[in-house]
Write an enzyme that holds these catalytic residues in place. Sequence first.
Site, PDB file in Angstrom:
ATOM      1  N   ARG A  91       0.832  -1.201   0.000  1.00 22.88           N
ATOM      2  CA  ARG A  91       0.000   0.000   0.000  1.00 22.88           C
ATOM      3  C   ARG A  91       0.867   1.252   0.000  1.00 22.88           C
ATOM      4  NH1 ARG A  91      -2.467  -3.632   3.739  1.00 22.88           N
ATOM      5  NH2 ARG A  91      -4.528  -4.325   3.059  1.00 22.88           N
ATOM      6  N   ASP A 153     -10.029  -4.571   8.218  1.00 17.88           N
ATOM      7  CA  ASP A 153      -9.090  -5.483   8.881  1.00 17.88           C
ATOM      8  C   ASP A 153      -9.709  -6.038  10.159  1.00 17.88           C
ATOM      9  OD1 ASP A 153      -6.203  -4.513   7.494  1.00 17.88           O
ATOM     10  OD2 ASP A 153      -7.733  -2.974   7.687  1.00 17.88           O
ATOM     11  N   ARG A 156     -12.176  -8.667   9.261  1.00 14.39           N
ATOM     12  CA  ARG A 156     -11.459  -9.908   8.934  1.00 14.39           C
ATOM     13  C   ARG A 156     -11.001 -10.609  10.207  1.00 14.39           C
ATOM     14  NH1 ARG A 156      -8.007  -6.770   4.275  1.00 14.39           N
ATOM     15  NH2 ARG A 156      -9.324  -7.299   2.492  1.00 14.39           N
ATOM     16  N   HIS A 180      -3.301   0.805   8.268  1.00 15.37           N
ATOM     17  CA  HIS A 180      -3.994  -0.186   7.436  1.00 15.37           C
ATOM     18  C   HIS A 180      -2.948  -0.720   6.466  1.00 15.37           C
ATOM     19  CE1 HIS A 180      -6.782  -2.193   4.834  1.00 15.37           C
ATOM     20  NE2 HIS A 180      -6.579  -1.366   3.828  1.00 15.37           N
TER      21      HIS A 180
END
Length: 318
Positions: A91, A153, A156, A180
């Site tokens: 990212r 997240d 998850r 993140h």
Amino acid sequence: MKAKDIHKVTIIGAGFVGSTTAYTLMLSGLFSELVLIDVNETKARGEAMDLNHGIPFAKPIKIYQGTYADSKGSDLVIITAGANQREGETRMDLVHKNTSVFRDIIRQLLKYIHSGDTLLLVVTNPVDVLTYVTWKLSGFPAGHVLGSGTVLDTARFRYLIGEHVGVDTRNIHGYILGEHGDSELPAWSLTSIAGMPIDVYCRISGECRDDRTRDELFNHVKNAAYEIIKAKGATYFAVALAVQRISEAIMRDENSILTVSSVLKGQYGLNDLAISVPTIVGREGIKRVIEAPVSEKEMNLLRKSADTLKNIIKELKL
């Protein structure tokens, strides 16, 4: 319909995430007007047309491809535009490309929106850095700019714990904190099932699987996006649902606690960056950052994650 009764959202970026977010928001009934803006006007127009054809199956909403001028009067502007994360790319590799994109987006938006009327929700990666960039470039109060952060997240995390212990994910509370991205961390000290710390639940239930360590479970959370991108090229379904959840908290003034990316001003001993921590979210955006009593180990990991983000921010020279 009276103007004051219109709830309007503008989505900038009609790619996988933007268009899927538009779809989830159309079904949610949160908004009565939705504007799609993209540099590829033909793509945005096609997405709007496709969505409009489904309105007879949903709640009434006006959906159209527009320009930045059409963002005027938006309660919420959601930014999903930017370069996509490719296989093998982190990212953070995206930061310089997308900061350049955001400079233009914010410049255009500020001609038509104002902080007293509109909240800005950043989804584009790296989301924590770009949330900070958006705050700096917009001049909006810190509470009026937030990022999708580790909301996905955290989902998850809860899902995988549920699979591990055999419990409905809605009965599991826990958070992924920090960036993140690769330096994020699981807050095991705050994780509970049925009101009990996870260790206590596992001991009394005897139903927890022994073939998975905490590190293995967390690595599945942290690497999930990479696995999905390798398999299908992009992540967007769960991302869009996370954005819908944040939008609900805002538009319904829920005072929900979500791990959005928030600009910190001393909380957790951190300053001048955006990072994901438990935050009360409502109609005014970020109402309060909660300084949860994490363990010393987790606090050290949060500081390291913050240092990672601060180093990137310094390179941008905003």
